[in-house]
Write an enzyme that holds these catalytic residues in place. Sequence first.
Site, mmCIF file in Angstrom:
data_model
loop_
_atom_site.group_PDB
_atom_site.id
_atom_site.type_symbol
_atom_site.label_atom_id
_atom_site.label_comp_id
_atom_site.label_asym_id
_atom_site.label_seq_id
_atom_site.Cartn_x
_atom_site.Cartn_y
_atom_site.Cartn_z
ATOM 1 N N HIS A 1 36.847 7.417 -11.125
ATOM 2 C CA HIS A 1 35.842 7.823 -12.107
ATOM 3 C C HIS A 1 35.648 9.335 -12.067
ATOM 4 O O HIS A 1 36.002 10.004 -11.103
ATOM 5 C CB HIS A 1 34.500 7.141 -11.817
ATOM 6 C CG HIS A 1 33.804 7.651 -10.595
ATOM 7 N ND1 HIS A 1 34.182 7.303 -9.302
ATOM 8 C CD2 HIS A 1 32.750 8.503 -10.445
ATOM 9 C CE1 HIS A 1 33.396 7.892 -8.432
ATOM 10 N NE2 HIS A 1 32.517 8.643 -9.088
ATOM 11 N N CYS B 1 33.445 -2.458 -11.018
ATOM 12 C CA CYS B 1 34.497 -3.462 -11.193
ATOM 13 C C CYS B 1 33.999 -4.594 -12.090
ATOM 14 O O CYS B 1 32.838 -5.015 -11.972
ATOM 15 C CB CYS B 1 34.924 -4.039 -9.847
ATOM 16 S SG CYS B 1 35.936 -2.930 -8.849
ATOM 17 N N ASN C 1 35.343 14.431 -8.968
ATOM 18 C CA ASN C 1 35.497 14.646 -7.534
ATOM 19 C C ASN C 1 36.408 13.549 -7.012
ATOM 20 O O ASN C 1 36.156 12.369 -7.245
ATOM 21 C CB ASN C 1 34.141 14.574 -6.820
ATOM 22 C CG ASN C 1 33.185 15.639 -7.288
ATOM 23 O OD1 ASN C 1 33.573 16.787 -7.471
ATOM 24 N ND2 ASN C 1 31.928 15.276 -7.503
ATOM 25 N N HIS D 1 36.049 3.825 -6.553
ATOM 26 C CA HIS D 1 36.541 3.391 -7.862
ATOM 27 C C HIS D 1 36.852 4.626 -8.715
ATOM 28 O O HIS D 1 36.059 5.562 -8.757
ATOM 29 C CB HIS D 1 35.485 2.530 -8.559
ATOM 30 C CG HIS D 1 36.003 1.778 -9.738
ATOM 31 N ND1 HIS D 1 36.189 0.411 -9.733
ATOM 32 C CD2 HIS D 1 36.398 2.197 -10.963
ATOM 33 C CE1 HIS D 1 36.656 0.025 -10.903
ATOM 34 N NE2 HIS D 1 36.795 1.104 -11.672
ATOM 35 N N GLN E 1 32.641 12.362 -13.937
ATOM 36 C CA GLN E 1 31.241 12.434 -14.343
ATOM 37 C C GLN E 1 31.060 13.463 -15.453
ATOM 38 O O GLN E 1 31.932 14.314 -15.683
ATOM 39 C CB GLN E 1 30.348 12.813 -13.152
ATOM 40 C CG GLN E 1 30.395 11.811 -12.008
ATOM 41 C CD GLN E 1 29.440 12.163 -10.897
ATOM 42 O OE1 GLN E 1 28.224 12.206 -11.088
ATOM 43 N NE2 GLN E 1 29.989 12.440 -9.721
#
Length: 329
Positions: free
Chosen positions: A143, A35, A130, A141, A145
């Site tokens: 996201h 953040c 995931n 948060h 990868q």
Amino acid sequence: MLVELRYNPLLDDWTMVASNRKNRPTMPKTDCPFCPGSGKVPEEYEVLKYDNDFPALMEQPPEPDPVGSDLYRTKPAVGKCEVILYSPNHTTTLPELTVDHIEKLVDLWTKRYVELGKDPRHQYVMIFENRGEEVGVTMPHPHGQIYAYSQMPLKIRTELANCKKHHERTGSCLICDINREEQAFQQRVIAENDHFLSYIPFFTDYPYGLFITSKSHQTALSDFSRPQKRALAEMLKQMTGAMDTLFQRPFPYMMVLHQRPVAGADVEAYYHFHIEFYPPLRERNKIKYYASSELGAWAACNPHAVEETAPQLRKAYLRWLKQEGVDAP
């Protein structure tokens, strides 16, 4: 800290060992490093590449522990692990982003795929997400990868081998043929636009194991035109929105982009870009677990015929379109 690769002679594969990952923060409600204001990311960003603080693969890894042998080989865990931040907003998930925003995400994925592919040590670049505590997510948060592997992952190696065999036998691309089969049957198709097709394939081992495939025969994000990238952004928003609508709850999933290897054999003739989803829900509050025979023998067992689940997801997609004020196709 132990970070290394250990050879599995039974499967001709390598296991990543990464003891540093046990120190990852678990579902922090405050002080999120992703953040703005954390000091770890810019004060303003839309999408962002962030080097993983707890990587399983490293550009300069330590030497393996001296516990190997001729049979039990070890090697340094060469590679790269990156986090791709979807938004500065701590709670906004993929289906809640605008198509314009998701298109920027697709552009960042493409840029990182190309850049990581320039390192001659990298064999395969895998982009994935995931989502949900049900699949082990430790950071809420939004996201995904990226892992850049120094060895070809076993599943990808198997998939490439079967695509090559199919091409040698038939002269055609296996995914192109799967697309044609699903379009002809129609009952498993969820949605399509000018450039992408979504369906739950005949053979999936997950009740809602969605595929998103390019209609044209292309092998990687870097092949796509601007209209194709936008069409992919639209499809990602629509399909993840449909999943959330299905059971009226955030839908957990594992999502993996399957693309051509960044090094090695030329696979252009027989490989084909596609995205695979592995969603663990079989009902609203019931998990489809991978049990002993499935993990021990790779003998997949789907508890539902996809001719039952695909129409359910298709109806959820149409409900989602209505909620969004979009005319159904």
